[in-house]
Motif scaffolding. Structure first.
Motif, mmCIF file in Angstrom:
data_model
loop_
_atom_site.group_PDB
_atom_site.id
_atom_site.type_symbol
_atom_site.label_atom_id
_atom_site.label_comp_id
_atom_site.label_asym_id
_atom_site.label_seq_id
_atom_site.Cartn_x
_atom_site.Cartn_y
_atom_site.Cartn_z
ATOM 1 N N UNK A 224 0.842 -1.204 0.000
ATOM 2 C CA UNK A 224 0.000 0.000 0.000
ATOM 3 C C UNK A 224 0.873 1.247 0.000
ATOM 4 N N UNK A 225 1.954 1.258 0.825
ATOM 5 C CA UNK A 225 2.866 2.391 0.857
ATOM 6 C C UNK A 225 2.327 3.550 1.678
ATOM 7 N N UNK A 226 3.192 4.545 1.835
ATOM 8 C CA UNK A 226 2.802 5.721 2.612
ATOM 9 C C UNK A 226 1.693 6.483 1.900
ATOM 10 N N UNK A 227 0.542 6.637 2.600
ATOM 11 C CA UNK A 227 -0.634 7.341 2.072
ATOM 12 C C UNK A 227 -1.119 6.701 0.778
ATOM 13 N N UNK A 228 -0.879 5.383 0.612
ATOM 14 C CA UNK A 228 -1.361 4.663 -0.579
ATOM 15 C C UNK A 228 -0.589 4.957 -1.844
ATOM 16 N N UNK A 229 0.640 5.488 -1.719
ATOM 17 C CA UNK A 229 1.396 5.904 -2.905
ATOM 18 C C UNK A 229 1.773 4.712 -3.782
ATOM 19 N N UNK A 230 2.218 3.617 -3.162
ATOM 20 C CA UNK A 230 2.672 2.458 -3.947
ATOM 21 C C UNK A 230 1.526 1.793 -4.698
ATOM 22 N N UNK A 231 0.409 1.565 -3.999
ATOM 23 C CA UNK A 231 -0.711 0.869 -4.644
ATOM 24 C C UNK A 231 -1.309 1.722 -5.757
ATOM 25 N N UNK A 232 -1.344 3.047 -5.559
ATOM 26 C CA UNK A 232 -1.851 3.926 -6.630
ATOM 27 C C UNK A 232 -0.944 3.872 -7.851
ATOM 28 N N UNK A 233 0.361 3.869 -7.620
ATOM 29 C CA UNK A 233 1.310 3.812 -8.742
ATOM 30 C C UNK A 233 1.133 2.511 -9.525
ATOM 31 N N UNK A 234 1.033 1.393 -8.805
ATOM 32 C CA UNK A 234 0.884 0.094 -9.471
ATOM 33 C C UNK A 234 -0.422 0.018 -10.250
ATOM 34 N N UNK A 235 -1.514 0.514 -9.665
ATOM 35 C CA UNK A 235 -2.810 0.488 -10.362
ATOM 36 C C UNK A 235 -2.789 1.402 -11.584
ATOM 37 N N UNK A 263 0.639 -8.817 -16.446
ATOM 38 C CA UNK A 263 1.756 -7.887 -16.213
ATOM 39 C C UNK A 263 1.780 -7.459 -14.746
ATOM 40 N N UNK A 264 0.613 -7.145 -14.205
ATOM 41 C CA UNK A 264 0.548 -6.728 -12.802
ATOM 42 C C UNK A 264 0.979 -7.870 -11.876
#
Length: 518
Positions: A224-235, A263-264
């Motif tokens: 998920x990452x800080x403030x959802x940064x990682x999951x937003x980037x992946x999506x 790919x995901x």
């Protein structure tokens, strides 16, 4: 006594004379010793000062070097971070520009289509008005000549012709069908059954989710990452939804595009193994996953051609074949369906005695348009025909692709074989899957179409919509009428519904006579 006194006086005089000299020489000697000590002390002091100056200079240089190194390190880190952010901004700008260009092209295409449709609509309205005017004139002329109104003439013709033609048509249709069935059914069934028995291809209904296993539940927070940064980037990069819920040690990837979902999945598994999860690393892993999937697509296409035994296909068509692994039709995998159709076509061609290799080639390429039909306008048939023409396939293959859904007439036996093989593969139990809503709607539409005909008492859609049984009123429908009724219902079903395989129309007329023995 005097001599002693002289001696004493001499000694005293000598002492008076010599003592100052001795004293002077002693003092001079002490001064020299002190001066020597002072000189050596000054020299040592100078050496100590020089040593201290050298040490201070050395430490000063070391301090300057450390300061320069720290400054360079900080400068390099800032430059690296600046470059990464600049590159990220440039990538975002490129994406935005490409999306704007795509939207502009689509808008322009829609405007052109709208203008063409408006012109066609105006032309159709004009033609319709002219046709109605001509029709009205013809009716007036006919009414003048015959002395009857159009309704009276219609009723008279129908009554005169209907009784004469109905019985003859029914008997002729029945006779022709029985002859054709007697001659063709046996051989056709033998060929089809033999081909199906020899071809044992598997089929699996596709889903729209993929599950990625995690080493532990702590990994969910890192994904998920800080403030959802990682999951937003992946999506954003993959176009796939990540579902992180209470499922232990698992993340669900949801998406209707199987290529993006694959790919995901690959990118996420690589990130989990690597352990470093941040936006820049996610972008790098997604790019690697895209390259891997591209290689996988080409390998799957080559494996399909090898499995079927078809060679000499253009590399671009081979790549598109591999892409069909990630395309489904009613849940059936498009590549497996094409391979199965190729095998069935080859077996049927061997039974009939036509070119087996050409039949397999046509069967393998019959749905090639499905690999890009979501990217280009037009049906998968027209796209497939254009692709085959572009890559110099033979006219037999092109006609087989164009006619496998009955859009045009087949010009060779191979085209007919491919059409039959496609139907067999799609109609096998379990090969295709539909949604519950589509399934129930089709059952209702089958019963509604059957009940709309005059003389029908009840109708029942059975066998998952592959058969409809129609109970007719015996007083209104004769045995001859049943043949025409079954034919008319079949034609209307073909016109109004879309369905895989075929639907059996079974018309039942029952007359009962009941009596009681007393």
């Amino acid at each position: 006594m005097q001599e002693i006194l002289k001696i004493v006086i001499a000694i005293l005089v000598t002492l008076v004379v010599v003592a100052p000299l001795v004293w002077h020489f002693a003092i001079a000697y002490r001064i020299k010793v002190v001066e020597a000590k002072i000189g050596s002390a000054e020299e040592k002091a100078r050496e100590i000062i020089d040593e201290a100056l050298k040490t201070a200079e050395t430490k000063k240089r070391e301090a300057l070097l450390e300061a320069k190194e720290e400054s360079l390190k900080t400068k390099n880190e800032l430059e690296k971070e600046t470059k990464e952010r600049r590159a990220e901004v440039q990538r975002y700008e490129k994406r935005v520009l490409s999306k704007e260009e795509t939207l502009d092209r689509k808008t322009e295409a829609l405007e052109k289509k709208e203008s063409k449709l408006t012109a066609k609509e105006a032309e159709l309205d004009r033609i319709k008005a002219e046709a109605e005017e001509l029709h009205g004139r013809q009716l007036q002329e006919l009414e003048k000549i015959s002395g009857l109104t159009s309704e009276q003439a219609k009723e008279y013709l129908l009554k005169t012709v209907e009784d004469e033609v109905k019985h003859e048509t029914a008997m002729l249709v029945k006779e022709l069908e029985s002859k054709a069935k007697e001659e063709a059914d046996k051989k056709a069934k033998d060929y089809v059954v033999t081909a199906i028995q020899k071809c044992a291809a598997d089929h699996v209904a596709e889903t729209t989710i993929s599950v990625v296993q995690l080493p532990n539940d702590e990994m969910k927070g890192r994904i998920i990452g800080r403030e959802g940064r990682n999951i937003r980037t992946l999506e954003t990069l993959t176009g796939v939804d990540l579902i992180i819920d209470d499922t232990p040690e698992a993340v669900i990837l949801s998406g209707f595009d199987p290529i993006r979902r694959e790919i995901a999945r690959i990118a996420l598994e690589k990130l989990i193994v690597d352990g470093r999860i941040h936006p820049a690393r996610i972008e790098e892993m997604v790019e690697k996953a895209q390259k891997e999937v591209e290689v996988m697509i080409r390998e799957e296409g080559e494996a399909a051609t090898l499995e079927v035994g078809v060679h000499g296909i253009h590399p671009e068509l081979v790549r598109l074949l591999g892409k069909m692994k990630f395309r489904t039709s009613y849940g059936q995998n498009a590549l497996k369906h094409s391979i199965e159709v190729a095998h069935l076509s080859g077996l049927l061609a061997g039974e009939i005695g036509v070119d087996i290799r050409m039949a397999k080639r046509a069967g393998l390429l019959h749905d090639i348009g499905k690999s890009v039909d979501h990217e280009m306008e037009g049906s998968h048939i027209q796209i497939g025909v254009d692709l085959c023409r572009k890559h110099k396939e033979s006219p037999i293959v092109i006609n087989a692709v164009e006619s496998h859904h009955g859009d045009v007439e087949p010009e060779s036996l191979i085209a007919c074989i491919v059409q039959a093989a496609d139907t067999i593969s799609a109609a096998r139990p379990g090969a295709r899957r539909e949604t519950l809503e589509t399934y129930t709607n089709r059952l209702k539409q089958l019963e509604d179409i059957s009940n709309s005909f005059k003389g029908v008492d009840k109708s029942f859609a059975i066998q998952a919509g592959r058969e409809v049984r129609i109970m007719v009123i015996p007083d209104q429908i004769t045995d001859a009428d049943m043949i025409l009724l079954a034919r008319d219902i079949s034609k209307q079903i073909e016109t109004e519904l879309e369905y895989p395989g075929q639907i059996k129309v079974n018309v039942i007329r029952e007359s009962r006579v009941t009596d009681y023995a007393k």
